[in-house]
Scaffold this motif. Sequence first.
Motif, mmCIF file in Angstrom:
data_model
loop_
_atom_site.group_PDB
_atom_site.id
_atom_site.type_symbol
_atom_site.label_atom_id
_atom_site.label_comp_id
_atom_site.label_asym_id
_atom_site.label_seq_id
_atom_site.Cartn_x
_atom_site.Cartn_y
_atom_site.Cartn_z
ATOM 1 N N GLY A 169 -2.631 4.346 9.883
ATOM 2 C CA GLY A 169 -2.792 4.007 11.305
ATOM 3 C C GLY A 169 -2.795 5.229 12.212
ATOM 4 N N GLY A 212 4.317 -1.258 9.872
ATOM 5 C CA GLY A 212 4.059 0.187 10.017
ATOM 6 C C GLY A 212 3.568 0.569 11.391
ATOM 7 N N GLY A 213 3.041 -0.408 12.137
ATOM 8 C CA GLY A 213 2.363 -0.048 13.374
ATOM 9 C C GLY A 213 3.134 -0.314 14.648
ATOM 10 N N GLN A 229 7.957 6.931 18.528
ATOM 11 C CA GLN A 229 7.320 8.226 18.778
ATOM 12 C C GLN A 229 7.061 8.409 20.273
ATOM 13 O OE1 GLN A 229 6.593 10.870 16.386
ATOM 14 N NE2 GLN A 229 6.787 11.719 18.436
ATOM 15 N N ILE A 260 0.838 -1.198 0.000
ATOM 16 C CA ILE A 260 0.000 0.000 0.000
ATOM 17 C C ILE A 260 0.879 1.257 0.000
ATOM 18 C CG2 ILE A 260 -0.327 0.053 2.530
ATOM 19 C CD1 ILE A 260 -3.295 0.934 1.826
ATOM 20 N N LEU A 261 2.046 1.147 0.617
ATOM 21 C CA LEU A 261 2.943 2.305 0.704
ATOM 22 C C LEU A 261 3.605 2.633 -0.630
ATOM 23 C CD1 LEU A 261 3.966 4.283 2.840
ATOM 24 C CD2 LEU A 261 5.835 2.720 3.304
ATOM 25 N N THR A 271 3.982 14.856 10.855
ATOM 26 C CA THR A 271 4.720 13.620 11.095
ATOM 27 C C THR A 271 3.981 12.372 10.600
ATOM 28 O OG1 THR A 271 5.914 14.687 12.863
ATOM 29 C CG2 THR A 271 5.943 12.310 12.918
ATOM 30 N N CYS A 330 -0.718 8.563 6.826
ATOM 31 C CA CYS A 330 -0.672 7.347 7.651
ATOM 32 C C CYS A 330 -2.057 6.727 7.875
ATOM 33 C CB CYS A 330 -0.026 7.665 8.993
ATOM 34 S SG CYS A 330 0.022 6.224 10.071
ATOM 35 N N THR A 387 10.076 11.755 4.239
ATOM 36 C CA THR A 387 9.776 10.624 3.372
ATOM 37 C C THR A 387 10.258 10.987 1.967
ATOM 38 O OG1 THR A 387 8.064 9.093 2.652
ATOM 39 C CG2 THR A 387 7.360 11.361 2.938
ATOM 40 N N HIS A 403 -3.689 2.160 -5.731
ATOM 41 C CA HIS A 403 -3.664 2.673 -4.362
ATOM 42 C C HIS A 403 -5.054 3.084 -3.891
ATOM 43 C CE1 HIS A 403 -2.988 5.635 -1.127
ATOM 44 N NE2 HIS A 403 -2.128 4.716 -0.741
ATOM 45 N N ARG A 456 10.051 10.905 -2.353
ATOM 46 C CA ARG A 456 9.221 10.802 -3.556
ATOM 47 C C ARG A 456 10.116 10.903 -4.789
ATOM 48 N NH1 ARG A 456 6.226 9.375 -0.291
ATOM 49 N NH2 ARG A 456 4.145 10.117 0.246
ATOM 50 N N THR A 499 7.112 2.479 14.611
ATOM 51 C CA THR A 499 6.735 3.899 14.559
ATOM 52 C C THR A 499 6.220 4.378 15.919
ATOM 53 O OG1 THR A 499 4.667 3.039 13.683
ATOM 54 C CG2 THR A 499 6.162 4.083 12.123
ATOM 55 N N HIS A 555 -0.842 9.005 0.764
ATOM 56 C CA HIS A 555 -0.185 8.009 1.622
ATOM 57 C C HIS A 555 -0.254 8.394 3.101
ATOM 58 C CE1 HIS A 555 1.279 5.466 -1.579
ATOM 59 N NE2 HIS A 555 1.682 6.540 -2.242
ATOM 60 N N ARG A 560 -6.946 1.649 -0.531
ATOM 61 C CA ARG A 560 -7.359 2.531 0.579
ATOM 62 C C ARG A 560 -8.861 2.409 0.808
ATOM 63 N NH1 ARG A 560 -3.333 5.794 3.647
ATOM 64 N NH2 ARG A 560 -5.043 6.899 4.555
HETATM 65 C C1 HEM Z 1 3.352 7.577 15.737
HETATM 66 C C2 HEM Z 1 3.260 6.536 14.942
HETATM 67 C C3 HEM Z 1 3.279 6.610 13.434
HETATM 68 C C4 HEM Z 1 3.919 7.498 12.598
HETATM 69 C C5 HEM Z 1 4.796 8.667 12.994
HETATM 70 C C6 HEM Z 1 3.600 7.105 11.246
HETATM 71 C C7 HEM Z 1 4.017 7.789 10.099
HETATM 72 C C8 HEM Z 1 3.621 7.478 8.827
HETATM 73 C C9 HEM Z 1 3.956 8.248 7.661
HETATM 74 C C10 HEM Z 1 4.822 9.497 7.646
HETATM 75 C C11 HEM Z 1 3.386 7.661 6.585
HETATM 76 C C12 HEM Z 1 3.449 8.136 5.135
HETATM 77 C C13 HEM Z 1 4.718 7.741 4.461
HETATM 78 C C14 HEM Z 1 4.862 8.335 3.097
HETATM 79 O O1 HEM Z 1 4.098 9.213 2.708
HETATM 80 O O2 HEM Z 1 5.823 7.946 2.407
HETATM 81 C C15 HEM Z 1 2.694 6.489 7.060
HETATM 82 C C16 HEM Z 1 2.003 5.602 6.251
HETATM 83 C C17 HEM Z 1 1.443 4.434 6.734
HETATM 84 N N1 HEM Z 1 1.316 4.040 8.049
HETATM 85 FE FE1 HEM Z 1 1.946 5.062 9.663
HETATM 86 N N2 HEM Z 1 2.814 5.984 11.279
HETATM 87 C C18 HEM Z 1 2.573 5.652 12.592
HETATM 88 C C19 HEM Z 1 1.791 4.627 13.048
HETATM 89 C C20 HEM Z 1 1.164 3.686 12.275
HETATM 90 C C21 HEM Z 1 0.336 2.599 12.763
HETATM 91 C C22 HEM Z 1 -0.016 2.370 14.225
HETATM 92 C C23 HEM Z 1 -0.045 1.864 11.670
HETATM 93 C C24 HEM Z 1 -0.901 0.639 11.547
HETATM 94 C C25 HEM Z 1 -1.783 0.223 12.367
HETATM 95 C C26 HEM Z 1 0.513 2.517 10.495
HETATM 96 C C27 HEM Z 1 0.338 2.081 9.205
HETATM 97 C C28 HEM Z 1 0.687 2.818 8.086
HETATM 98 C C29 HEM Z 1 0.385 2.388 6.716
HETATM 99 C C30 HEM Z 1 -0.299 1.090 6.307
HETATM 100 C C31 HEM Z 1 0.862 3.415 5.868
HETATM 101 C C32 HEM Z 1 0.798 3.446 4.346
HETATM 102 C C33 HEM Z 1 -0.427 4.217 3.923
HETATM 103 C C34 HEM Z 1 -0.515 4.428 2.419
HETATM 104 O O3 HEM Z 1 0.503 4.383 1.736
HETATM 105 O O4 HEM Z 1 -1.636 4.652 1.932
HETATM 106 N N3 HEM Z 1 1.233 3.623 10.901
HETATM 107 N N4 HEM Z 1 2.839 6.400 8.444
#
Ligand code: HEM
Length: 404
Positions: free
Chosen positions: A354, A241-242, A249, A87-88, A344, A352, A290, A95, A292, A245, A350, A99
Amino acid sequence: MTTRSVAELDLPTIDDPGLSDVERQALVASLAGDHWIVRNAIGYSVLQYSDVVAVLRDKRWHSATSKIPEMMGITDPDFLNNRRVSILSAEGDVHTRLRRLVAKSFSPRSADRLRPFMREVVDDLVDDVASTGRADIAVDICEPYPIPIICELLGAPRGDWQLFSRWAEDVLRIFNGNVLDELDIIKQAQGQLDEYSRGLIADRRNDPRDDLITDLIAAEEAGDRLSTDELVMMIDAVIVGGTDTTRNQLGCAVGLLTGYPDQWKLLTDPDLAPRAVEEAMRYFGAVRGTVRFASEDIEYRDVLFPAGTVVMTSMAMANRDSSVFDDPGTFDITREPSGQPQLTFGSGIHYCLGAALARAELQEALPILARRMPDIAVDGAIEWKPSTTAIFGPARLPVTFTPT
Ligand code: HEM
């Protein structure tokens, strides 16, 4: 104004190999006020809020996740052949479809259901150290904290948390600087994680329950469903991802707050937690940028970015942009919202997935830690991960506090 190619611009550079991590960060911070773009080792970095958001929201800029093997010089055919769309890394219709199918499972309401469980997990972790007045926050609290929550969310056996934890850390090594040395570890972790996820899916197909995997299996929009490979990818994305991170944090937030004893005291009031979380993520985010790449020639601000140009969007610098946040260098958990979010969690398609879950986890953890670890103070020194680590935070955060 005539358009010039980005390569022709006279830009400051931040990739001097002689600079230490700290020196490089100080240099970037000093440039961010006057320069919206600088040159880095892989292309360019954009540093200001409006440009970071513009790049992340412009669909012609694609996630560089799919380009990492190429950018890192990986030639291992085994690894390259086994790559798949996540998905990322997905873009466009692929995509959008993913989503749409999974969005409901990640709503704030789904996250809120886990809040009582989150409080239980933090309380249990603090129970182990509360009476001693000493803890390593990174090791004793942050590292284990997200795992039972992800297990509960997915519906995976809690006893498997150490496996999860290791796979998540190992798979994420792909984003670190020394990926070629670690390729075997990454490949092995990815293979084991996939196999494990397939097992969970097979179990839930036979025995549906009230959990994310069952929801994802059932997710359907206009007759469309996730295939088994897509389910595996989503479960992997949640585990990877979960975990690292959220734990980093939380470590960044507590490490930061040890320097602000008055704010630590204020945080015992759970009503302040939502603002505190946004402010800690603004001031000191675990994901600082991040990457691109231009999927076609892109003109932006009278600059031509030829197809293939790689741009790093610095959320960390954007979060300190004085045109968006008053007095951005001041950390204040009572700060009035500026009307524009901290970045953040990213921005655009994309953003987040989560975020609601992560916010809930942090909002539940911080007030409990503040209440049960009064007068917290760093015991010695915080050991930070190398700044090349994609998800930054403390490796060791030894503290003392008044026993409770
Ligand atoms: C404080 C904690 C977290 C931070 C700082 C964070 C940060 C991010 C960031 C910056 C992105 C975008 C990356 C990009 O644009 O290249 C992202 C995407 C994503 N995160 Fe998080 N994340 C956190 C927690 C979580 C949690 C808890 C989950 C899952 C339960 C999660 C699942 C995902 C997924 C699946 C994506 C991809 C979404 C997409 O591409 O459509 N993240 N996250």
